[in-house]
Design a protein around this motif. Structure first.
Motif, mmCIF file in Angstrom:
data_model
loop_
_atom_site.group_PDB
_atom_site.id
_atom_site.type_symbol
_atom_site.label_atom_id
_atom_site.label_comp_id
_atom_site.label_asym_id
_atom_site.label_seq_id
_atom_site.Cartn_x
_atom_site.Cartn_y
_atom_site.Cartn_z
ATOM 1 N N ALA A 176 41.951 50.469 36.668
ATOM 2 C CA ALA A 176 42.052 49.211 37.405
ATOM 3 C C ALA A 176 42.883 49.375 38.680
ATOM 4 O O ALA A 176 43.870 50.104 38.707
ATOM 5 N N VAL A 177 42.464 48.669 39.730
ATOM 6 C CA VAL A 177 43.209 48.634 40.996
ATOM 7 C C VAL A 177 43.523 47.176 41.303
ATOM 8 O O VAL A 177 42.618 46.339 41.337
ATOM 9 N N LEU A 178 44.802 46.881 41.518
ATOM 10 C CA LEU A 178 45.223 45.508 41.775
ATOM 11 C C LEU A 178 45.286 45.223 43.269
ATOM 12 O O LEU A 178 45.715 46.061 44.060
ATOM 13 N N VAL A 179 44.856 44.015 43.624
ATOM 14 C CA VAL A 179 44.883 43.559 45.009
ATOM 15 C C VAL A 179 45.641 42.237 45.038
ATOM 16 O O VAL A 179 45.448 41.396 44.159
ATOM 17 N N GLY A 180 46.490 42.049 46.033
ATOM 18 C CA GLY A 180 47.208 40.783 46.104
ATOM 19 C C GLY A 180 48.241 40.768 47.209
ATOM 20 O O GLY A 180 48.439 41.758 47.915
ATOM 21 N N HIS A 181 48.895 39.621 47.347
ATOM 22 C CA HIS A 181 49.949 39.443 48.342
ATOM 23 C C HIS A 181 51.294 39.476 47.631
ATOM 24 O O HIS A 181 51.486 38.803 46.618
#
Length: 709
Positions: free
Chosen positions: A307-312
């Motif tokens: 899994a690769v997480l994306v976010g601010h």
């Protein structure tokens, strides 16, 4: 209000006990892994290849890239290819062959429009999943032929779409820090990940760091590739006596589907809800019982190894979750070794195979791919040097050649071609499908006395499932009710429980509206219950917000529980008052149903009727405003089409070719991974999503009794 008299002589339907290989959990499930592992150690079984669908989107969609990963893993095994993010394949070395059947021109609409005709397919394959609408070359996508394009180089036809160096937009972009770091060309996913040094700089929680001693590792240590799944993460926090603590977590999959949205009760006293930033108030959090540990367990079950997480501000979100690692450490080590000019230990072969096609994987094993297709449908795959292509004049010839050639190859693709629905017929059939499911989920009840307690009656019918609307009908001599349920299980449970009983001194009849769309409803409901995906799944109504906790506290009563599926309201995110429980075997589900509908739990329930992906697909069909029960007259084009008895008519094709593929499937050797792909269709009037079915012959035959050809 409860019925005054229970119907007598009714016993639950008996089902044959079936043995199934243990599956990994799906959806937002709570897992009792330790107990399952103990059971497996106590009862060792001979190893054989098996599948476990770990699908993260609510509609169970597998992308073409994820399908390609699965096929490559089937060829090369676990030591050469990372685990597919859409589905797990266990004991690959016990897999004998791979056969892919492609029904070109068919979509998910075909499957459910002619559900009864696809008798073998729906009963034989437990694993069903949505496919996105096809691209220009579906076959190239699932084989990975397009992966050979060099990353960073755009196709020539796309070059003109980029801003020129002299344009104002381009000048502004040159100063953008992202463009300055990565350039203006297309780059791979792995290039966009943070390095270990960057993570240190931005204070990401890394396992082993002094300030992360009590953090929980997710054990997401799979190799990150350009096909790894992306998940958008966002957290809301409040201020407690111990600092900032988590109050809400949301996780969104690549397709935009929300796979997790939980309110969280902080461990310490809240001093400031930070409502202006988070929207969280005391009233919202008061009834919440979910804790940080619950969320951490769910994330472990949901996130795949790569899994690769994306976010601010992900660093703050991960610290609020008290989670470390998430591939950060593994990726950083790989980058450091790369920078030093060294090969990472035991990963050289993996890195080499990441962007290869299935053909190249087969070539490395000294094998060829068999491709059977009609001559008119030959594609780029036909000209590949490592592909044995046999072009035929008709679908019938493709089938005859398949019987002879498949046993001689370890990997085969058999493509049949059918005429897609005309665009105007597609639109009409989509509307009629939605109407049909709406009418199947609607019941009429009555007669009731003119002085009946309407509020109590509404409460009674709502106890069987979520209700869209309740309408009082006064056209009849005595009042009747029209109840439209959100799901088919609620309507069926109301019919089975209330038809023919006394309510307020009156014997009532509960039935569906009778139209040409519901004439075969009883047959369809029975066949849905026998669908292999619904075997082992039960539906429960009347569950509370604490149901999951109570269930897990008494988990010893529910052996073989694989998943707890708790649907949520799409508008407010609240948990609905019904759920689905999935078990490893039909027998385990039957026992659990008896317990949960008994006097201690007091829930209403039955065996499931609708596969999980079906709800999302129905929501995507064109809306209609026709009241239930009105007669639908098919347009002349469909009336004429349905009267045709030509061999290639879709209804007859579904029946005939479903049987033919079934017979061919039974001739395959045990341990054959078999996929049936209905790719979907594209037209000027819109796209139709596809459907996939998969199973391993040895595994599926032991799991699925009552097959019919």
């Amino acid at each position: 209000m409860e019925p005054e008299k229970e119907r007598t002589g009714r016993t639950p339907k008996k089902g044959r006990k079936r043995r199934r290989a243990p599956n990994k959990p799906v959806g937002a499930s709570e897992v009792m892994r330790d107990r399952w592992d103990l059971e497996e150690r106590q009862q060792p079984e001979a190893k054989k290849a098996r599948l476990s669908a770990v699908l993260f989107a609510g509609n169970r969609e597998i992308t073409h890239g994820q399908l390609c990963e699965l096929l490559k893993r089937a060829v090369l095994g676990k030591f050469s290819v990372p685990k597919p993010s859409g589905c797990q394949l266990f004991h690959q070395n016990h897999l004998n062959n791979v056969v892919v059947f492609i029904l070109q021109g068919m979509s998910q609409l075909h499957f459910y429009r002619f559900y009864l005709e696809f008798g073998f397919l729906r009963k034989a394959f437990r694993h069903k999943f949505c496919l996105p609408p096809p691209s220009s070359d579906f076959l190239a996508d699932i084989i990975g032929l397009q992966k050979k394009q060099i990353i960073g180089d755009l196709p020539k036809e796309m070059e003109g779409s980029l801003p020129s160096s002299s344009s104002e937009v381009s000048i502004n972009l040159q100063n953008d820090p992202i463009v300055q770091k990565y350039g203006s060309k297309k780059v791979s996913l792995t290039r966009c990940l943070l390095t270990k040094e960057e993570m240190k700089t931005y204070h990401f929680p890394l396992q082993g760091f002094p300030d992360c001693e009590n953090f929980v590792p997710t054990k997401c240590c799979g190799s990150v590739t350009d096909n790894s799944p992306l998940f958008g993460l966002d957290c809301e926090m409040c201020l407690t006596s111990k600092g900032r603590e988590l109050t809400r977590i949301s996780l969104v999959a690549e397709g935009g589907c929300c796979v997790m949205d939980e309110l969280v009760k902080p461990d310490n006293k809240i001093v400031d809800y930070l409502t202006s930033f988070s929207g969280i108030t005391k009233k919202i959090l008061n009834p919440v019982t979910t804790t940080l540990k619950d969320v951490q367990r769910q994330l472990k079950a949901l996130l795949p190894p790569d899994a690769v997480l994306v976010g601010h501000s992900l660093d703050l979100d991960l610290r609020a979750l008290k989670i470390a690692e998430l591939n950060l450490e593994a990726l950083a080590s790989h980058q450091e070794l790369e920078a030093a000019g060294l090969e990472p230990k035991n990963t050289a072969e993996v890195v080499q195979q990441l962007n290869t096609s299935v053909l190249e994987c087969l070539d490395s094993m000294g094998q060829k791919l068999l491709f059977l297709t009609r001559e008119a449908d030959a594609t780029e795959l036909s000209s590949s040097k490592n592909c044995q292509t046999i072009k035929c004049l008709s679908n019938k010839e493709v089938l005859e050649q398949a019987r002879v050639e498949i046993p001689q190859f370890t990997f085969s693709i058999v493509q049949f071609s059918f005429e897609p629905f005309p665009p105007n017929l597609t639109e009409e059939m989509s509307k009629r499908m939605r109407i049909k499911w709406m009418e199947m989920s609607t019941v009429y009840a009555g007669p009731f006395s003119k002085t009946c307690n309407l509020r109590a009656l509404k409460r009674l019918f709502k106890s069987f499932g979520p209700v869209r609307s309740v309408t009082l009908i006064l056209e009849t001599h005595q009042p009747h009710l029209c109840i439209q349920y959100e799901i088919l299980e609620g309507a069926q449970l109301a019919i089975e429980s209330l038809d023919g009983i006394l309510v307020e001194g009156t014997c009532i009849k509960v039935q569906r509206p009778v139209t040409e769309l519901t004439l075969d409803c009883d047959i369809l409901v029975n066949e849905l219950e026998q669908d292999s995906e619904n075997q082992g799944t039960i539906y429960l109504s009347g569950v509370s917000e604490t149901f999951k906790e109570h269930l897990l506290q008494q988990s010893s009563l529910f052996l073989g529980l694989e998943a707890v599926i708790l649907p949520k309201d799409l508008k407010n995110g609240k948990q609905k008052k019904y759920c689905f429980l999935r078990f490893k075997t039909f027998g385990s589900a039957q026992r659990a149903l008896g317990i949960l509908t008994g006097k201690n739990w007091k829930l209403k329930g039955r065996h499931a009727l609708t596969p999980r992906h079906l709800h999302s697909w129905l929501r995507g069909l064109p809306p209609e405003s026709r009241p239930p029960g009105l007669r639908v007259i098919p347009p002349p084009s469909e009336q004429e089409t349905l009267q045709m008895v030509k061999v290639d008519h879709p209804k007859i094709a579904a029946w005939r070719w479903g049987r033919k593929i079934g017979k061919l499937y039974h001739s395959l050797c045990p341990g054959t991974l078999c996929l049936i792909l209905l790719p979907g269709t594209e037209s000027t009037h819109g796209s139709l999503s596809g459907l996939g079915l998969m199973g391993i012959k040895d595994e599926e035959e032991s799991n699925s009794p009552n097959k019919c050809l």
